[in-house]
Design a protein around this motif. Structure first.
Motif, PDB file in Angstrom:
ATOM      1  N   ASN A 134      57.936  61.470 -46.664  1.00 22.52           N
ATOM      2  CA  ASN A 134      58.648  62.683 -46.246  1.00 22.52           C
ATOM      3  C   ASN A 134      59.726  63.091 -47.251  1.00 22.52           C
ATOM      4  N   GLU A 135      59.402  62.908 -48.526  1.00 26.52           N
ATOM      5  CA  GLU A 135      60.291  63.272 -49.639  1.00 26.52           C
ATOM      6  C   GLU A 135      61.595  62.489 -49.632  1.00 26.52           C
ATOM      7  N   SER A 136      61.559  61.298 -49.024  1.00 30.77           N
ATOM      8  CA  SER A 136      62.760  60.451 -49.050  1.00 30.77           C
ATOM      9  C   SER A 136      62.820  59.602 -50.318  1.00 30.77           C
ATOM     10  N   VAL A 137      61.690  59.516 -51.013  1.00 29.67           N
ATOM     11  CA  VAL A 137      61.623  58.758 -52.267  1.00 29.67           C
ATOM     12  C   VAL A 137      60.786  59.537 -53.277  1.00 29.67           C
ATOM     13  N   GLY A 138      61.297  59.611 -54.497  1.00 27.76           N
ATOM     14  CA  GLY A 138      60.517  60.193 -55.581  1.00 27.76           C
ATOM     15  C   GLY A 138      60.118  59.096 -56.540  1.00 27.76           C
ATOM     16  N   GLN A 139      58.977  59.251 -57.175  1.00 27.11           N
ATOM     17  CA  GLN A 139      58.567  58.225 -58.123  1.00 27.11           C
ATOM     18  C   GLN A 139      57.751  58.822 -59.253  1.00 27.11           C
ATOM     19  N   PHE A 140      57.798  58.141 -60.404  1.00 26.02           N
ATOM     20  CA  PHE A 140      56.922  58.486 -61.519  1.00 26.02           C
ATOM     21  C   PHE A 140      56.654  57.211 -62.296  1.00 26.02           C
ATOM     22  N   LEU A 141      55.631  57.230 -63.114  1.00 20.32           N
ATOM     23  CA  LEU A 141      55.216  56.060 -63.875  1.00 20.32           C
ATOM     24  C   LEU A 141      55.528  56.226 -65.352  1.00 20.32           C
ATOM     25  N   LEU A 142      55.969  55.127 -65.945  1.00 20.81           N
ATOM     26  CA  LEU A 142      56.256  55.098 -67.380  1.00 20.81           C
ATOM     27  C   LEU A 142      55.324  54.095 -68.050  1.00 20.81           C
ATOM     28  N   TYR A 143      54.739  54.497 -69.184  1.00 19.66           N
ATOM     29  CA  TYR A 143      53.916  53.606 -70.008  1.00 19.66           C
ATOM     30  C   TYR A 143      54.571  53.528 -71.388  1.00 19.66           C
ATOM     31  N   THR A 144      54.722  52.316 -71.907  1.00 19.11           N
ATOM     32  CA  THR A 144      55.383  52.141 -73.191  1.00 19.11           C
ATOM     33  C   THR A 144      54.453  51.515 -74.229  1.00 19.11           C
ATOM     34  N   ALA A 145      54.759  51.794 -75.493  1.00 20.09           N
ATOM     35  CA  ALA A 145      54.081  51.149 -76.617  1.00 20.09           C
ATOM     36  C   ALA A 145      54.922  49.948 -77.040  1.00 20.09           C
ATOM     37  N   PRO A 146      54.336  49.000 -77.796  1.00 21.16           N
ATOM     38  CA  PRO A 146      55.119  47.849 -78.274  1.00 21.16           C
ATOM     39  C   PRO A 146      56.353  48.292 -79.060  1.00 21.16           C
ATOM     40  N   PHE A 147      57.336  47.413 -79.116  1.00 23.96           N
ATOM     41  CA  PHE A 147      58.628  47.723 -79.732  1.00 23.96           C
ATOM     42  C   PHE A 147      58.450  48.252 -81.155  1.00 23.96           C
ATOM     43  N   ASP A 148      59.119  49.357 -81.441  1.00 20.28           N
ATOM     44  CA  ASP A 148      59.085  49.973 -82.764  1.00 20.28           C
ATOM     45  C   ASP A 148      60.293  49.477 -83.558  1.00 20.28           C
ATOM     46  N   GLN A 152      63.835  50.959 -83.386  1.00 20.08           N
ATOM     47  CA  GLN A 152      64.558  50.031 -82.518  1.00 20.08           C
ATOM     48  C   GLN A 152      64.514  50.461 -81.051  1.00 20.08           C
ATOM     49  N   CYS A 153      63.289  50.773 -80.602  1.00 16.11           N
ATOM     50  CA  CYS A 153      63.094  51.160 -79.207  1.00 16.11           C
ATOM     51  C   CYS A 153      61.632  50.970 -78.829  1.00 16.11           C
ATOM     52  N   TRP A 154      61.367  51.087 -77.537  1.00 16.47           N
ATOM     53  CA  TRP A 154      59.986  51.160 -77.060  1.00 16.47           C
ATOM     54  C   TRP A 154      59.672  52.631 -76.879  1.00 16.47           C
ATOM     55  N   THR A 155      58.695  53.108 -77.591  1.00 14.10           N
ATOM     56  CA  THR A 155      58.327  54.512 -77.489  1.00 14.10           C
ATOM     57  C   THR A 155      57.370  54.725 -76.323  1.00 14.10           C
ATOM     58  N   TYR A 156      57.161  55.990 -76.001  1.00 11.47           N
ATOM     59  CA  TYR A 156      56.146  56.322 -75.008  1.00 11.47           C
ATOM     60  C   TYR A 156      54.776  55.957 -75.572  1.00 11.47           C
ATOM     61  N   LYS A 157      53.872  55.555 -74.694  1.00 16.67           N
ATOM     62  CA  LYS A 157      52.543  55.143 -75.137  1.00 16.67           C
ATOM     63  C   LYS A 157      51.786  56.294 -75.777  1.00 16.67           C
ATOM     64  N   THR A 158      52.091  57.517 -75.349  1.00 11.72           N
ATOM     65  CA  THR A 158      51.347  58.680 -75.825  1.00 11.72           C
ATOM     66  C   THR A 158      52.125  59.533 -76.817  1.00 11.72           C
ATOM     67  N   SER A 159      53.304  59.063 -77.241  1.00 14.16           N
ATOM     68  CA  SER A 159      54.069  59.835 -78.225  1.00 14.16           C
ATOM     69  C   SER A 159      54.954  58.895 -79.022  1.00 14.16           C
ATOM     70  N   SER A 160      55.608  59.435 -80.047  1.00 15.95           N
ATOM     71  CA  SER A 160      56.482  58.620 -80.893  1.00 15.95           C
ATOM     72  C   SER A 160      57.938  58.686 -80.462  1.00 15.95           C
ATOM     73  N   SER A 161      58.225  59.358 -79.351  1.00 18.99           N
ATOM     74  CA  SER A 161      59.593  59.483 -78.860  1.00 18.99           C
ATOM     75  C   SER A 161      60.031  58.197 -78.174  1.00 18.99           C
ATOM     76  N   CYS A 162      61.298  57.836 -78.354  1.00 17.30           N
ATOM     77  CA  CYS A 162      61.830  56.642 -77.702  1.00 17.30           C
ATOM     78  C   CYS A 162      61.875  56.842 -76.192  1.00 17.30           C
ATOM     79  N   ALA A 163      61.420  55.836 -75.467  1.00 19.34           N
ATOM     80  CA  ALA A 163      61.506  55.846 -74.009  1.00 19.34           C
ATOM     81  C   ALA A 163      62.620  54.922 -73.539  1.00 19.34           C
TER      82      ALA A 163
END
Length: 211
Positions: A134-148, A152-163
């Motif tokens: 009943n919209e009391s909780v919101g959620q989303f999923l994050l996927y990461t690539a191995p440490f860059d 010096q971060c874990w990027t998104y699995k589908t992009s080169s941006s730091c997550a």
């Protein structure tokens, strides 16, 4: 001819049914031996991870994670996440992010004003974003690539941006443009933190690492 084929099919089916259970049967002696062997192995793993010498247990953690044995790696990560040893926590969390997820961000929404946070709109923008209970909780999923190492971060699995970017005991999470937050590892092996969407009022979130 049809009768002969039918009899052959019935005979073949009966033969398969009689063989399949036999292939999956184990005697009590075999079960006890297997359980005892596995128990001994995991006991040795726990002993390595619980060594009183911090250098030895850190080395053991690294080697177990990289061993190629899924059971050893899982135990090493879990022991590290629940450990009071900060270095073991960091190594375990690094291994968790290297594994890629998915990491489910749960955002409590009860009493959270949309006009002050715009968080519901933000969640809906995620491909994996949903509002539940009943919209009391919101959620989303994050996927990461191995440490860059370069970034010096874990990027998104589908992009080169730091997550996720480590900053001591705190970790910064960002989607690269509109949401910025930070979290830390809690004693119950969850990640707890706060963040804001486009500079609006902050909201809290939790990521369960051990379900």
């Amino acid at each position: 001819m049809k009768t002969t084929l039918s009899l052959v099919c019935v005979f073949a089916s009966a033969l398969m049914l009689s063989v399949v259970p036999a292939l999956g049967q184990f005697s009590l002696d075999e079960i006890e031996a297997s359980v005892g062997k596995l128990s001994d192995e995991m006991g040795r793993v726990d002993a390595l991870l619980g060594d009183t010498d911090p250098n030895k247990r850190l080395a053991a953690m690294d080697m177990l994670i990289k061993s190629g044995n899924a059971d050893y790696a899982t135990r090493a990560r879990e022991v590290g996440l629940f450990s009071s040893d900060k270095q073991m926590q960091r190594r375990a969390l690094a291994a968790v992010f290297d594994a890629g997820g998915p990491f489910r961000f749960d955002i409590p929404l009860t009493g959270v004003a949309e006009d002050a946070t715009r968080i519901r709109a933000y969640i809906k923008n995620w491909n994996t974003g949903v509002l539940r209970d009943n919209e009391s909780v919101g959620q989303f999923l994050l996927y990461t690539a191995p440490f860059d190492e370069g970034k010096q971060c874990w990027t998104y699995k589908t992009s080169s941006s730091c997550a996720v970017t480590p900053t001591g005991e705190q970790y910064v999470f960002t989607d690269g443009s509109s949401f910025v937050g930070s979290f830390k590892l809690m004693p119950d092996a969850t990640l707890a933190g706060e963040g804001s969407y486009r500079g609006n009022k902050t909201v809290s979130f939790v990521v369960n690492l051990v379900e």
